[in-house]
Each structure stands twice: as structure tokens, then as C-alpha cells.
Design an enzyme around this catalytic site. Sequence first.
Site, short mmCIF file in Angstrom:
data_model
loop_
_atom_site.label_atom_id
_atom_site.label_comp_id
_atom_site.label_asym_id
_atom_site.label_seq_id
_atom_site.Cartn_x
_atom_site.Cartn_y
_atom_site.Cartn_z
N PRO A 194 17.76 -3.29 9.84
CG PRO A 194 15.96 -4.26 11.12
CD PRO A 194 17.04 -3.36 11.07
CG ASN A 195 14.81 -5.66 5.49
OD1 ASN A 195 14.74 -6.76 5.50
ND2 ASN A 195 13.79 -5.03 6.32
NE ARG A 209 14.76 -2.51 1.82
CZ ARG A 209 14.42 -1.81 2.86
NH1 ARG A 209 15.69 -1.25 3.31
NH2 ARG A 209 13.45 -1.37 3.39
CE1 TYR A 213 14.34 3.48 1.73
CE2 TYR A 213 14.03 1.16 1.04
CZ TYR A 213 13.52 2.05 1.82
OH TYR A 213 12.36 2.03 2.50
CG ASN A 253 19.32 4.06 7.42
OD1 ASN A 253 18.20 3.69 8.13
ND2 ASN A 253 19.23 4.33 5.90
CB ALA A 263 11.41 -1.03 9.52
CG ASP A 320 15.80 3.50 26.43
OD1 ASP A 320 15.59 4.54 26.16
OD2 ASP A 320 15.04 2.40 27.14
CD GLU A 374 16.69 7.88 13.20
OE1 GLU A 374 16.51 7.79 14.66
OE2 GLU A 374 15.56 8.02 12.65
CG HIS A 434 15.79 7.62 8.22
ND1 HIS A 434 15.37 6.31 8.13
CD2 HIS A 434 15.44 8.00 9.17
CE1 HIS A 434 15.06 6.17 9.47
NE2 HIS A 434 15.30 7.54 10.00
CB SER A 442 13.38 7.32 1.59
OG SER A 442 13.10 6.79 2.64
NE ARG A 449 9.19 5.72 1.69
CZ ARG A 449 9.92 4.44 2.00
NH1 ARG A 449 11.16 4.51 2.39
NH2 ARG A 449 9.55 3.32 1.40
#
Length: 142
Positions: A10-11, A18, A23, A74, A77, A87, A98, A100, A102, A107
Amino acid sequence: MKKIILIHGPNLNLLGERAKEHYGDVTLAKLEKIVTKEAEKSGVKIIAFQSNHEGGLIDFLQKNRKKADGIIINPGALAHYSYALHDALLDSQIPSVEVHLSDIGQREKWRRVSVTASACKKIISGKKIEGYLEALHYLSKI
Ligand code: DQA
């Protein structure tokens, strides 16, 4: 030909617009292009996907897991609370990394935990786009 899924939650479709202080200013399309070009150098094909919906990401993983040799994800959230995505990664039975952009460890408190990371071989956080290239090189070798 080795195939790696590159998946964004998401996002992350709004990258480039953003929270640039976290980011950076690279758009998702540019990011996917950079990773795809780097992958081509070692004969790896990237299958890219983004969704703002948890179920959309899970459906995509279930549909494509047998076609791929690895996953760069990624989760946005969702990393902080989606046991369902955890899962789905585990059930894919292919190695995942994984990433990220940032540094989630530096944070807000709620961002410091990733519930999806334990389904992955590795977590790379805070290296911006370099993190994706590191993930790609790692998955290309295993
Ligand atoms: C993110 C970090 C998450 O906490 C956040 O919700 C994102 C982006 C990152 O790339 O740093 O959407 O996954």
C-alpha cells in the site's frame, strides 16, 4: 531463466510524491525499471506488481509463486501487522527478501516491528534503492 517477483504494498504507488525525506524521489515505475535493468545483466526476469490491498498481494503471490525463484517485497505498512502476508510469503516456499526504503528501526515505535520479516531470508532497511539491488544480488546467487 531465473524469475524474481518484485512486489510493493500500500501507498508505494505514490513513491516520488510521498514523504520524500523518508523514501526519496524515485517513482515506483523508475524503481522497477532500475531493478529490471540490473536483473537483465545477470539474465534474471523481474515480475513486478503493486497493490494497495492485502488480499491483492496475497492473490498475486499465490498465483505466481510456482513461476518464480525468489521474491523481493516491500510490504509498506503491512509489514507491521499483516500475519496473512507473512503466511503467504511462507507458503510460497520460495526465498524472499524484505526491503524498506527508510530505516524502520529509526522511526516511530510501531514501525520498528516487522511481522512479515520472519517469513523472509533477509530484511534490508534504510538503504533506499540500493536495498533492492542488494536483495536482487542476494537472490540471484541462491
Ligand atoms: C516502508 C516503511 C513502512 O513503514 C511504510 O508504511 C511504507 C514504506 C519503506 O519502504 O520504508 O509504506 O515500507
